[in-house]
Scaffold this motif. Structure first.
Motif, PDB file in Angstrom:
ATOM      1  N   ALA A  62       0.858  -1.185   0.000  1.00 39.05           N
ATOM      2  CA  ALA A  62       0.000   0.000   0.000  1.00 39.05           C
ATOM      3  C   ALA A  62       0.892   1.232   0.000  1.00 39.05           C
ATOM      4  O   ALA A  62       1.895   1.280   0.724  1.00 39.05           O
ATOM      5  N   ILE A  63       0.521   2.198  -0.821  1.00 37.56           N
ATOM      6  CA  ILE A  63       1.198   3.494  -0.839  1.00 37.56           C
ATOM      7  C   ILE A  63       0.134   4.521  -0.506  1.00 37.56           C
ATOM      8  O   ILE A  63      -0.926   4.564  -1.149  1.00 37.56           O
ATOM      9  N   ILE A  64       0.394   5.319   0.507  1.00 40.14           N
ATOM     10  CA  ILE A  64      -0.573   6.311   0.957  1.00 40.14           C
ATOM     11  C   ILE A  64       0.040   7.687   0.794  1.00 40.14           C
ATOM     12  O   ILE A  64       1.129   7.961   1.302  1.00 40.14           O
ATOM     13  N   TRP A  65      -0.682   8.540   0.066  1.00 43.00           N
ATOM     14  CA  TRP A  65      -0.269   9.936  -0.093  1.00 43.00           C
ATOM     15  C   TRP A  65      -1.206  10.799   0.731  1.00 43.00           C
ATOM     16  O   TRP A  65      -2.428  10.613   0.698  1.00 43.00           O
ATOM     17  N   MET A  66      -0.630  11.721   1.471  1.00 42.88           N
ATOM     18  CA  MET A  66      -1.406  12.631   2.306  1.00 42.88           C
ATOM     19  C   MET A  66      -1.085  14.071   1.921  1.00 42.88           C
ATOM     20  O   MET A  66       0.068  14.397   1.638  1.00 42.88           O
TER      21      MET A  66
END
Length: 115
Positions: A62-66
């Motif tokens: 999973a890659i999460i961008w905030m």
């Protein structure tokens, strides 16, 4: 064989190649809280994985961008409650300008097709 789902001229929401499912980045409703946007992303991910013959227990990465890392704890609270115990994927989280100023989180998942 490559199978694309929910495809338009720009992108597909999911692409399956052999036994791996690649999802496009999922976002929630602009303007909602980080927690609500995270829940919306994760609900969409569940639907796309199921449609591709996978599940949250088969996530590989999973890659999460905030938009703002100050919201990291709020996002993690929702994420931690959602990930099946013992099935956490490899994960990275970073900050980036997202598609619109109202988007606060975007989640990209790669998963194995369930056997």
């Amino acid at each position: 064989m490559i199978q694309r789902r929910h495809t338009n001229d720009r992108m597909s929401q999911s692409v399956t190649h052999k036994s791996v499912v690649y999802l496009a980045g999922q976002v929630g409703t602009p303007g909602n809280s980080v927690a609500e946007q995270t829940r919306e992303c994760l609900e969409q991910i569940e639907k796309l994985l199921e449609e591709a013959g996978s599940s949250t227990k088969h996530m590989l990465q999973a890659i999460i961008w905030m938009a703002d890392m100050k919201d990291f704890a709020e996002m993690n609270e929702v994420w931690d409650a959602w990930v099946p115990k013992g099935h956490a994927p490899a994960r990275a989280t970073g900050s980036a300008d997202l598609a619109t100023p109202g988007h606060k989180v975007e989640v990209i998942v790669t998963a194995a097709v369930a056997e």
